[in-house]
Scaffold this motif. Structure first.
Motif, PDB file in Angstrom:
ATOM      1  N   ALA A 108      13.556   8.433 -16.358  1.00 14.12           N
ATOM      2  CA  ALA A 108      12.078   8.456 -16.271  1.00 14.12           C
ATOM      3  C   ALA A 108      11.660   8.250 -14.820  1.00 14.12           C
ATOM      4  CB  ALA A 108      11.483   7.349 -17.132  1.00 14.12           C
ATOM      5  N   TYR A 109      10.851   9.170 -14.336  1.00 16.75           N
ATOM      6  CA  TYR A 109      10.240   9.019 -13.008  1.00 16.75           C
ATOM      7  C   TYR A 109       9.430   7.715 -13.030  1.00 16.75           C
ATOM      8  CZ  TYR A 109       7.940  11.138  -8.833  1.00 16.75           C
ATOM      9  OH  TYR A 109       7.487  11.441  -7.577  1.00 16.75           O
ATOM     10  N   VAL A 110       9.338   7.018 -11.890  1.00 15.10           N
ATOM     11  CA  VAL A 110       8.537   5.784 -11.899  1.00 15.10           C
ATOM     12  C   VAL A 110       7.085   6.040 -12.273  1.00 15.10           C
ATOM     13  CG1 VAL A 110       9.837   4.214 -10.403  1.00 15.10           C
ATOM     14  CG2 VAL A 110       8.306   5.918  -9.401  1.00 15.10           C
TER      15      VAL A 110
ATOM     16  N   THR B  55      12.830   7.746  -8.456  1.00  9.19           N
ATOM     17  CA  THR B  55      11.663   8.139  -7.670  1.00  9.19           C
ATOM     18  C   THR B  55      12.006   9.488  -7.029  1.00  9.19           C
ATOM     19  OG1 THR B  55      12.315   7.251  -5.529  1.00  9.19           O
ATOM     20  CG2 THR B  55      11.270   5.706  -7.070  1.00  9.19           C
ATOM     21  N   SER B  56      11.067  10.027  -6.275  1.00  2.00           N
ATOM     22  CA  SER B  56      11.374  11.307  -5.627  1.00  2.00           C
ATOM     23  C   SER B  56      12.395  11.118  -4.508  1.00  2.00           C
ATOM     24  CB  SER B  56      10.091  11.942  -5.085  1.00  2.00           C
ATOM     25  OG  SER B  56       9.435  11.032  -4.242  1.00  2.00           O
ATOM     26  N   ALA B  57      12.655   9.869  -4.115  1.00  3.50           N
ATOM     27  CA  ALA B  57      13.617   9.616  -3.038  1.00  3.50           C
ATOM     28  C   ALA B  57      15.056   9.568  -3.549  1.00  3.50           C
ATOM     29  CB  ALA B  57      13.271   8.301  -2.333  1.00  3.50           C
TER      30      ALA B  57
ATOM     31  N   SER C  67      10.509  12.738  -0.450  1.00  6.15           N
ATOM     32  CA  SER C  67       9.474  11.784  -0.831  1.00  6.15           C
ATOM     33  C   SER C  67       8.551  11.547   0.369  1.00  6.15           C
ATOM     34  CB  SER C  67      10.116  10.458  -1.228  1.00  6.15           C
ATOM     35  OG  SER C  67      10.548   9.771  -0.075  1.00  6.15           O
ATOM     36  N   THR C  68       7.474  10.834   0.145  1.00  8.65           N
ATOM     37  CA  THR C  68       6.551  10.596   1.257  1.00  8.65           C
ATOM     38  C   THR C  68       7.256   9.840   2.389  1.00  8.65           C
ATOM     39  OG1 THR C  68       5.692   8.618   0.146  1.00  8.65           O
ATOM     40  CG2 THR C  68       4.494  10.674  -0.203  1.00  8.65           C
ATOM     41  N   ALA C  69       8.149   8.910   2.040  1.00  6.38           N
ATOM     42  CA  ALA C  69       8.872   8.181   3.090  1.00  6.38           C
ATOM     43  C   ALA C  69       9.850   9.104   3.816  1.00  6.38           C
ATOM     44  CB  ALA C  69       9.617   6.988   2.485  1.00  6.38           C
TER      45      ALA C  69
ATOM     46  N   GLY D 111       4.615   2.277   2.126  1.00  2.01           N
ATOM     47  CA  GLY D 111       5.777   3.114   1.867  1.00  2.01           C
ATOM     48  C   GLY D 111       5.624   3.981   0.649  1.00  2.01           C
ATOM     49  N   ASP D 112       6.761   4.605   0.256  1.00  2.00           N
ATOM     50  CA  ASP D 112       6.765   5.434  -0.946  1.00  2.00           C
ATOM     51  C   ASP D 112       6.986   4.545  -2.163  1.00  2.00           C
ATOM     52  OD1 ASP D 112       9.469   4.810  -0.780  1.00  2.00           O
ATOM     53  OD2 ASP D 112      10.168   6.883  -0.686  1.00  2.00           O
ATOM     54  N   SER D 113       7.063   5.163  -3.335  1.00  2.00           N
ATOM     55  CA  SER D 113       7.181   4.387  -4.573  1.00  2.00           C
ATOM     56  C   SER D 113       8.434   3.511  -4.557  1.00  2.00           C
ATOM     57  CB  SER D 113       7.256   5.315  -5.783  1.00  2.00           C
ATOM     58  OG  SER D 113       6.217   6.238  -5.745  1.00  2.00           O
TER      59      SER D 113
ATOM     60  N   ALA E 115       0.833  -1.219   0.000  1.00  2.00           N
ATOM     61  CA  ALA E 115       0.000   0.000   0.000  1.00  2.00           C
ATOM     62  C   ALA E 115       0.860   1.259   0.000  1.00  2.00           C
ATOM     63  CB  ALA E 115      -0.933   0.017   1.205  1.00  2.00           C
ATOM     64  N   HIS E 116       0.531   2.168  -0.908  1.00  2.00           N
ATOM     65  CA  HIS E 116       1.242   3.455  -0.934  1.00  2.00           C
ATOM     66  C   HIS E 116       0.792   4.316   0.248  1.00  2.00           C
ATOM     67  CE1 HIS E 116       2.274   7.562  -2.255  1.00  2.00           C
ATOM     68  NE2 HIS E 116       3.373   6.937  -2.634  1.00  2.00           N
ATOM     69  N   ASN E 117       1.685   5.244   0.627  1.00  2.00           N
ATOM     70  CA  ASN E 117       1.417   6.131   1.768  1.00  2.00           C
ATOM     71  C   ASN E 117       0.132   6.949   1.626  1.00  2.00           C
ATOM     72  OD1 ASN E 117       3.714   5.494   3.296  1.00  2.00           O
ATOM     73  ND2 ASN E 117       5.002   6.886   2.101  1.00  2.00           N
ATOM     74  N   TYR E 118      -0.392   7.114   0.404  1.00  2.00           N
ATOM     75  CA  TYR E 118      -1.609   7.919   0.217  1.00  2.00           C
ATOM     76  C   TYR E 118      -2.889   7.096   0.350  1.00  2.00           C
ATOM     77  CZ  TYR E 118       1.481  11.441  -1.999  1.00  2.00           C
ATOM     78  OH  TYR E 118       2.461  12.354  -2.275  1.00  2.00           O
ATOM     79  N   GLN E 119      -2.784   5.824   0.643  1.00  2.00           N
ATOM     80  CA  GLN E 119      -4.008   5.023   0.790  1.00  2.00           C
ATOM     81  C   GLN E 119      -4.723   5.404   2.084  1.00  2.00           C
ATOM     82  OE1 GLN E 119      -5.230   2.474  -1.585  1.00  2.00           O
ATOM     83  NE2 GLN E 119      -4.017   4.021  -2.647  1.00  2.00           N
TER      84      GLN E 119
END
Ligand code: 13P
Ligand code: SF4
Length: 332
Positions: free
Chosen positions: A139-141, A156-158, A245-247, A67-69, A50-54
Motif C-alpha cells: 500500500a502506498y503511504v 512511498t514513491s522513493a 519522488s519530490t525529494a 521533505g517527501d512522504s 512540512a511536505h515539499n508541496y507546502q
C-alpha cells in the motif's frame, strides 16, 4: 527542544529564508503568525513537519523538517518532542501518529484529503485479497490507516520498486498487489520483473499531465531538463529525463544544477526550491493540490494554540497499520 532558538533568532532566520519570496510589506503581514508559531513550538515542545508541496511561508518560515512522504515518516524519531504538527494532508498526519503513538499529532485542517487515499477503502482491499489469494499487498503511504491495516507493506514513491521486490521475495511470489495509484504501479513495473496487480486510483494533480505538454516544453524551452513524479501517467514519465519522488527531484537539482528545469509535479515544489537554486531557471507547469493548499500559517498557529484537531486512532488500528509501515522503514 530545550536548545530551541529564541523567538527573535528564529524569526530573523525565517525572514532571511523568505527574503527572496516576499516583498517587505508581505513579510509584515505574516511576521506575527510566524513569531507566534515559533513561540508556541517552544512552549508546547512541538515540531512542524512540512511536505515539499507546502507554501514557502510554511516551508521556509516555520517548518523544522521538510521533505517527501518518506522523509516525513522517518523524521520524528530523531527529535525528543511531545507534539507533532503535520503541515501536509491527512494521511501524512495519520502516518505520523502510527509511527509516534505516544505523541500528540495535530493536523491543522482535517479536510485536507487526497484523491489517492479516497480512492480505496478497507472493503476494496478485502475483495482484492479474496480475488488474488496469497499475494502480498503493498500500500502506498497515500492511504488511510484502515487500508494500511490490511496491507503487508507500505511504500512511498522513493522506495516503491525496492519494497515490491522485498514483498515478492518474502512471500515467495512472482506478483504483488500494489494500491491505490495505477500510475505509480505502472511506473514501478518498468523497474522490476515482478508482476504488479494495480488498483485504479490516481492523483488528481499528476494525472492531468500529458506527454504533449512535455513535448511543448522541449520545443519552447531548448535545453530544458524535465523531472517527473512517478504518480504521473506512464507516457509522461517515459518522456521525462528523470522520474522520482519530490525529494529525489530536489536531490537531482543539487547534483546536476541544470540551467533550465520543469518539475512535472505540484507547483509548490518549484516555489520552494527556487531560492536554493539561483543558477537554475524554473519553468512553472502549475497544477495545484487543493488539499495541500488548505494548510495555512493561521491554521498551524491555531492548532498549536488549541492542541487540536488531534489525530486519534484506535490502539488496535495503530498496531495493525503500523506493521506495514515498520516493514517499509526496515527495507529503507
Ligand atoms: P512524495 O513527496 O513522497 O514524492 O509524494 C508526493 C505526493 O503526492 C504526496 O502527496
Ligand atoms: Fe494526494 Fe495528489 Fe494531493 Fe499528493 S498531490 S496529496 S497524491 S491529491
Amino acid at each position: 527542544m530545550n536548545d530551541a532558538p529564541t523567538t527573535a533568532v528564529a524569526l530573523a532566520a525565517s525572514k532571511a529564508r523568505l527574503a527572496s519570496y516576499l516583498h517587505p510589506a508581505e513579510w509584515a503581514l505574516i511576521a506575527e503568525d510566524i513569531a507566534a508559531i515559533h513561540d508556541l513550538k517552544r512552549d508546547r515542545r512541538a515540531l512542524v513537519l512540512a511536505h515539499n508541496y507546502q507554501t514557502p511561508d510554511i516551508f521556509h518560515g516555520v517548518a523544522d523538517v521538510v521533505g517527501d512522504s518518506l522523509a516525513l515518516a522517518r523524521a520524528a524519531e530523531r527529535f525528543s518532542v511531545d507534539v507533532l504538527v503535520v503541515a501536509g494532508v491527512h494521511f501524512m498526519a495519520e502516518t505520523a501518529k502510527l509511527l509516534n503513538p505516544d505523541r500528540r499529532v495535530l493536523t491543522p485542517d482535517q479536510e485536507a484529503g487526497c484523491s489517492l487515499a479516497a480512492s480505496i477503502g478497507p472493503d476494496d482491499v478485502v475483495a482484492l485479497k479474496a480475488r488474488y489469494p496469497g499475494l502480498p499487498v503493498v500500500a502506498y503511504v497515500n492511504t488511510s490507516a484502515a487500508v494500511k491495516a490490511l496491507a503487508d507493506y507500505c511504500c512511498t514513491s522513493a522506495n516503491a520498486a525496492r519494497v515490491v521486490e522485498a514483498a515478492a521475495r518474502d512471500f515467495g511470489s512472482e506478483a504483488v498487489i500494489m494500491l491505490p495509484d495505477r500510475f505509480l504501479a505502472a511506473n514501478t513495473a518498468r523497474e522490476t520483473r515482478i508482476k504488479i496487480i494495480p488498483w485504479a486510483g490516481a492523483c488528481e494533480v499528476h494525472e492531468r499531465f500529458g506527454p504533449a505538454e512535455l513535448t511543448e516544453l522541449r520545443e519552447r524551452f531548448p535545453g530544458i531538463t524535465l523531472l517527473a513524479h512517478p504518480e504521473c501517467p506512464e507516457p509522461v514519465v517515459a518522456a521525462a529525463d528523470f522520474a522520482g519522488s519530490t525529494a529525489a527531484m530536489a536531490a537531482f537539482l543539487d547534483k546536476h544544477h541544470p540551467s533550465r528545469v520543469a518539475l512535472i509535479t505540484e507547483c509548490g515544489m518549484s516555489d520552494n526550491l527556487a531560492a536554493a537554486h539561483p543558477e537554475t531557471e524554473f519553468i512553472r507547469t502549475c497544477n495545484l493540490c487543493p488539499h495541500m493548499k488548505r494548510i495555512t500559517l493561521g491554521k498551524i498557529r491555531r492548532a498549536l494554540e488549541t492542541l487540536s484537531p488531534e489525530v486519534k486512532l484506535d490502539p488496535a488500528l495503530i498496531t495493525a497499520a503500523s506493521r506495514p509501515l515498520q516493514r517499509m522503514l526496515a527495507i529503507g
